[in-house]
Design a protein around this motif. Structure first.
Motif, PDB file in Angstrom:
ATOM      1  N   ALA A 185       0.830  -1.204   0.000  1.00  0.00           N
ATOM      2  CA  ALA A 185       0.000   0.000   0.000  1.00  0.00           C
ATOM      3  C   ALA A 185       0.864   1.255   0.000  1.00  0.00           C
ATOM      4  CB  ALA A 185      -0.922  -0.008   1.219  1.00  0.00           C
ATOM      5  N   ASP A 186       1.997   1.208   0.686  1.00  0.00           N
ATOM      6  CA  ASP A 186       2.911   2.342   0.771  1.00  0.00           C
ATOM      7  C   ASP A 186       4.248   1.847   1.314  1.00  0.00           C
ATOM      8  OD1 ASP A 186       2.452   1.959   3.532  1.00  0.00           O
ATOM      9  OD2 ASP A 186       0.956   3.561   3.598  1.00  0.00           O
ATOM     10  N   PHE A 187       5.191   2.770   1.531  1.00  0.00           N
ATOM     11  CA  PHE A 187       6.531   2.373   1.978  1.00  0.00           C
ATOM     12  C   PHE A 187       6.467   1.716   3.358  1.00  0.00           C
ATOM     13  CE2 PHE A 187      10.788   2.986   3.719  1.00  0.00           C
ATOM     14  CZ  PHE A 187      11.579   2.548   2.670  1.00  0.00           C
ATOM     15  N   ASP A 189       4.132  -0.090   4.511  1.00  0.00           N
ATOM     16  CA  ASP A 189       3.648  -1.459   4.312  1.00  0.00           C
ATOM     17  C   ASP A 189       4.807  -2.370   3.905  1.00  0.00           C
ATOM     18  OD1 ASP A 189       1.840  -3.550   4.141  1.00  0.00           O
ATOM     19  OD2 ASP A 189       1.171  -3.029   2.121  1.00  0.00           O
ATOM     20  N   PHE A 190       5.688  -1.859   3.024  1.00  0.00           N
ATOM     21  CA  PHE A 190       6.896  -2.613   2.681  1.00  0.00           C
ATOM     22  C   PHE A 190       7.766  -2.833   3.913  1.00  0.00           C
ATOM     23  CE2 PHE A 190      11.454  -1.674   1.725  1.00  0.00           C
ATOM     24  CZ  PHE A 190      11.815  -2.973   1.388  1.00  0.00           C
ATOM     25  N   LEU A 191       7.969  -1.785   4.717  1.00  0.00           N
ATOM     26  CA  LEU A 191       8.806  -1.922   5.904  1.00  0.00           C
ATOM     27  C   LEU A 191       8.266  -2.989   6.858  1.00  0.00           C
ATOM     28  CD1 LEU A 191      10.003   1.587   7.148  1.00  0.00           C
ATOM     29  CD2 LEU A 191      11.276  -0.170   5.924  1.00  0.00           C
ATOM     30  N   SER A 192       6.965  -3.169   6.873  1.00  0.00           N
ATOM     31  CA  SER A 192       6.368  -4.141   7.793  1.00  0.00           C
ATOM     32  C   SER A 192       6.796  -5.567   7.485  1.00  0.00           C
ATOM     33  CB  SER A 192       4.839  -4.033   7.753  1.00  0.00           C
ATOM     34  OG  SER A 192       4.315  -4.550   6.533  1.00  0.00           O
ATOM     35  N   THR A 193       7.346  -5.799   6.288  1.00  0.00           N
ATOM     36  CA  THR A 193       7.815  -7.148   5.945  1.00  0.00           C
ATOM     37  C   THR A 193       9.226  -7.405   6.451  1.00  0.00           C
ATOM     38  OG1 THR A 193       8.755  -6.496   3.791  1.00  0.00           O
ATOM     39  CG2 THR A 193       6.414  -7.083   3.847  1.00  0.00           C
ATOM     40  N   LEU A 194       9.907  -6.358   6.947  1.00  0.00           N
ATOM     41  CA  LEU A 194      11.266  -6.495   7.446  1.00  0.00           C
ATOM     42  C   LEU A 194      11.257  -6.678   8.958  1.00  0.00           C
ATOM     43  CD1 LEU A 194      12.974  -3.642   5.380  1.00  0.00           C
ATOM     44  CD2 LEU A 194      12.482  -6.008   4.698  1.00  0.00           C
ATOM     45  N   ASN A 195      12.366  -7.180   9.485  1.00  0.00           N
ATOM     46  CA  ASN A 195      12.415  -7.412  10.928  1.00  0.00           C
ATOM     47  C   ASN A 195      12.508  -6.095  11.688  1.00  0.00           C
ATOM     48  OD1 ASN A 195      15.209  -6.658  11.173  1.00  0.00           O
ATOM     49  ND2 ASN A 195      15.809  -8.717  10.510  1.00  0.00           N
ATOM     50  N   ARG A 203      13.998   3.642   9.411  1.00  0.00           N
ATOM     51  CA  ARG A 203      13.274   4.824   9.890  1.00  0.00           C
ATOM     52  C   ARG A 203      14.235   5.862  10.456  1.00  0.00           C
ATOM     53  NH1 ARG A 203       8.869   0.894  12.500  1.00  0.00           N
ATOM     54  NH2 ARG A 203       7.351   0.818  10.773  1.00  0.00           N
ATOM     55  N   HIS A 204      15.268   5.399  11.149  1.00  0.00           N
ATOM     56  CA  HIS A 204      16.273   6.318  11.693  1.00  0.00           C
ATOM     57  C   HIS A 204      17.002   7.050  10.564  1.00  0.00           C
ATOM     58  CE1 HIS A 204      19.748   7.892  13.794  1.00  0.00           C
ATOM     59  NE2 HIS A 204      20.532   7.215  12.981  1.00  0.00           N
ATOM     60  N   GLU A 205      17.370   6.325   9.518  1.00  0.00           N
ATOM     61  CA  GLU A 205      18.090   6.940   8.397  1.00  0.00           C
ATOM     62  C   GLU A 205      17.241   8.009   7.727  1.00  0.00           C
ATOM     63  OE1 GLU A 205      20.621   2.853   7.357  1.00  0.00           O
ATOM     64  OE2 GLU A 205      19.052   3.578   6.001  1.00  0.00           O
ATOM     65  N   ILE A 304      26.470  13.587   2.779  1.00  0.00           N
ATOM     66  CA  ILE A 304      25.403  13.642   3.779  1.00  0.00           C
ATOM     67  C   ILE A 304      25.062  12.212   4.181  1.00  0.00           C
ATOM     68  CG2 ILE A 304      23.025  14.338   4.237  1.00  0.00           C
ATOM     69  CD1 ILE A 304      23.373  16.538   2.157  1.00  0.00           C
ATOM     70  N   PRO A 305      25.171  11.878   5.457  1.00  0.00           N
ATOM     71  CA  PRO A 305      24.879  10.498   5.892  1.00  0.00           C
ATOM     72  C   PRO A 305      23.503  10.034   5.431  1.00  0.00           C
ATOM     73  CG  PRO A 305      25.871  11.745   7.691  1.00  0.00           C
ATOM     74  CD  PRO A 305      25.580  12.741   6.590  1.00  0.00           C
ATOM     75  N   PHE A 306      23.472   8.819   4.948  1.00  0.00           N
ATOM     76  CA  PHE A 306      22.252   8.104   4.554  1.00  0.00           C
ATOM     77  C   PHE A 306      21.621   8.606   3.253  1.00  0.00           C
ATOM     78  CE2 PHE A 306      21.960   8.385   9.355  1.00  0.00           C
ATOM     79  CZ  PHE A 306      22.657   7.209   9.570  1.00  0.00           C
ATOM     80  N   LEU A 307      22.186   9.640   2.630  1.00  0.00           N
ATOM     81  CA  LEU A 307      21.552  10.195   1.438  1.00  0.00           C
ATOM     82  C   LEU A 307      21.565   9.212   0.279  1.00  0.00           C
ATOM     83  CD1 LEU A 307      20.110  12.562   0.179  1.00  0.00           C
ATOM     84  CD2 LEU A 307      22.327  13.581  -0.361  1.00  0.00           C
ATOM     85  N   HIS A 308      22.649   8.458   0.139  1.00  0.00           N
ATOM     86  CA  HIS A 308      22.717   7.461  -0.938  1.00  0.00           C
ATOM     87  C   HIS A 308      21.580   6.453  -0.815  1.00  0.00           C
ATOM     88  CE1 HIS A 308      24.161   3.516  -2.533  1.00  0.00           C
ATOM     89  NE2 HIS A 308      24.369   4.275  -3.581  1.00  0.00           N
ATOM     90  N   PHE A 309      21.327   5.965   0.403  1.00  0.00           N
ATOM     91  CA  PHE A 309      20.269   4.978   0.598  1.00  0.00           C
ATOM     92  C   PHE A 309      18.897   5.558   0.242  1.00  0.00           C
ATOM     93  CE2 PHE A 309      23.218   3.464   4.175  1.00  0.00           C
ATOM     94  CZ  PHE A 309      23.950   2.687   3.306  1.00  0.00           C
ATOM     95  N   GLU A 310      18.681   6.824   0.609  1.00  0.00           N
ATOM     96  CA  GLU A 310      17.386   7.458   0.345  1.00  0.00           C
ATOM     97  C   GLU A 310      17.156   7.639  -1.150  1.00  0.00           C
ATOM     98  OE1 GLU A 310      13.685   8.986   0.806  1.00  0.00           O
ATOM     99  OE2 GLU A 310      14.933   8.115   2.400  1.00  0.00           O
ATOM    100  N   LEU A 311      18.152   8.205  -1.855  1.00  0.00           N
ATOM    101  CA  LEU A 311      17.966   8.510  -3.270  1.00  0.00           C
ATOM    102  C   LEU A 311      17.944   7.269  -4.145  1.00  0.00           C
ATOM    103  CD1 LEU A 311      19.928  11.730  -4.304  1.00  0.00           C
ATOM    104  CD2 LEU A 311      17.562  11.457  -3.613  1.00  0.00           C
ATOM    105  N   CYS A 312      18.759   6.289  -3.795  1.00  0.00           N
ATOM    106  CA  CYS A 312      18.924   5.117  -4.673  1.00  0.00           C
ATOM    107  C   CYS A 312      18.037   3.938  -4.294  1.00  0.00           C
ATOM    108  CB  CYS A 312      20.392   4.669  -4.676  1.00  0.00           C
ATOM    109  SG  CYS A 312      21.516   5.925  -5.325  1.00  0.00           S
ATOM    110  N   TYR A 313      17.514   3.901  -3.059  1.00  0.00           N
ATOM    111  CA  TYR A 313      16.709   2.762  -2.626  1.00  0.00           C
ATOM    112  C   TYR A 313      15.319   3.178  -2.145  1.00  0.00           C
ATOM    113  CZ  TYR A 313      21.455   0.857  -2.450  1.00  0.00           C
ATOM    114  OH  TYR A 313      22.741   0.500  -2.754  1.00  0.00           O
ATOM    115  N   TYR A 314      15.266   3.941  -1.060  1.00  0.00           N
ATOM    116  CA  TYR A 314      13.979   4.172  -0.409  1.00  0.00           C
ATOM    117  C   TYR A 314      13.030   5.026  -1.244  1.00  0.00           C
ATOM    118  CZ  TYR A 314      17.004   2.770   3.496  1.00  0.00           C
ATOM    119  OH  TYR A 314      17.909   2.126   4.307  1.00  0.00           O
TER     120      TYR A 314
END
Length: 390
Positions: A185-187, A189-195, A203-205, A304-314
């Motif tokens: 349904a949204d991001f 909802d995807f996160l709910s499949t992870l531990n 969420r912290h990133e 900038i910490p975590f920016l790569h993960f945000e732009l390329c994944y999340y």
């Protein structure tokens, strides 16, 4: 449509300009990937990126029947392996030790694009078995008649890799990544499949970026600002410069200059903005076609910490969910992708060596190489932070 073999006319074209754009794209349309469309391949040539000056000699195979293009395969004659992302130094070294030439090779690929999707581009109304046989036979005849040492089909569709084995090719397994949309349904909802630990970390990133005032937005198609293209070229160069001689700076400035006119409709950009800065502080360039999204290039003007993960994944995952896109190929490399929900999958290249000694070496050892790669894929999937049901 049944076309007798003697009515098929096959030839090699020295540039994409020799192929009719509409006819080529009609054959490429059923493919899941956009990277075999006429405009993408022609821009690579015209920009001097995949061109003779860089060691990529276009030699595209075209099949016509009654004047109509019914089959095609992008091919390049090469005297090096740069830009292929199938790391074949092992086989080149074996040839060197035996005193055998390894080059030239005839390579079928979308240059510099390690994304599965290669297959013959064919008119579905033509007998596929007959047409494929003629295409494979023509490749063999060309190589045997011109001193070409080997042929390679890079990042082939699994069925195409398997079919090539009937014509002397052997499949080589490689590791890649893929995210699949389980009708989320949204991001969240995807996160709910992870531990729990991984949900907390992601969420912290994302929260850290928001608290730093970083805003991320995705622009696609006609909404992409023209200024993004020269910025992406600069970031592409900066990112590759960090890796020195191991960088992958294959695309010329002219390639990025030509993208808006040639391929804007297939592109999206994830852009990060910081307070007080008008232009993006970072960009990630994506490509999409129907049900699949591809990550291509990224770069940042500030660390900038975590920016790569945000732009390329999340952010791309969230964008894919919002648009009902089913798959996201984020690109090669990085075990950190597994920890962020990307499944490790097999991709394939198919190879044929025309010297019987190299052919024997490859066939003797490739099963073991493929087994080791399969073990590596399984190990990466053990890192998946899947929520355990209980």
């Amino acid at each position: 449509m049944t076309v007798p073999n003697d009515q098929l006319t096959l030839r090699f074209a020295r540039s994409m300009a020799e192929a009719d754009q509409a006819a080529w794209d009609a054959l490429a349309d059923p493919l899941d990937t956009p990277f075999f469309e006429w405009a993408w391949l022609k821009l690579l040539e015209d920009s001097g990126s995949a061109a003779p000056a860089k060691g990529w000699y276009p030699n595209h195979l075209l099949a016509h029947a009654a004047g109509q293009l019914v089959g095609a395969l992008p091919l390049y004659l090469k005297w090096h392996s740069d830009g292929e992302f199938v790391f074949d130094q092992l086989w080149g070294e074996a040839a060197s030790r035996l005193g055998l030439p390894y080059y030239p090779r005839l390579v079928s690929a979308s240059p510099f694009t390690p994304a599965t999707g290669l297959k013959f581009l064919t008119d579905p109304s033509v007998n596929q078995v007959r047409l494929s046989r003629r295409l494979f036979e023509t490749i063999e005849q060309y190589c045997q008649g011109n001193g070409v040492q080997g042929a390679a089909l890079l990042f082939a569709e699994p069925d195409f890799a398997a079919a090539s084995e009937d014509y002397g090719f052997t499949a080589w397994r490689h590791q890649g990544y893929l995210w699949r949309n389980r009708q989320f349904a949204d991001f969240e909802d995807f996160l709910s499949t992870l531990n729990a630990n991984r949900r907390k970390a992601i969420r912290h990133e994302r929260r850290a970026l928001a608290e730093a005032g970083v805003r991320v937005e995705i622009f696609s198609g006609a909404d992409i600002p023209n200024a993004f293209f020269p910025l992406m070229r600069e970031l592409y160069d900066r990112t590759n410069a960090k890796f020195g001689p191991w960088g992958c700076r294959y695309l010329t400035p002219a390639f990025f200059e030509g993208l808006p006119a040639a391929f804007r409709h297939r592109l999206a950009f994830a852009a990060a903005f910081t307070p007080g800065r008008r232009d993006p502080v970072a960009l990630a360039m994506l490509a999409h076609k129907r049900d699949i999204l591809f990550g291509r290039y990224w770069g940042a003007f500030e660390d900038i910490p975590f920016l790569h993960f945000e732009l390329c994944y999340y952010a791309p995952i969230a964008w894919a969910i919002a648009r009902g896109i089913g798959r996201y190929d984020p690109g090669m490399g990085g075990a950190h992708k597994a920890r962020r929900g990307f499944v490790s999958v097999s991709s394939y290249s198919s190879h044929r060596f025309f010297d019987p000694r190299m052919d024997m070496i490859f066939r003797t050892h490739i099963d073991r190489v493929n087994q080791l790669e399969k073990h590596y894929i399984d190990e990466l999937n053990e890192l998946l932070p899947v929520r355990r049901k209980g």
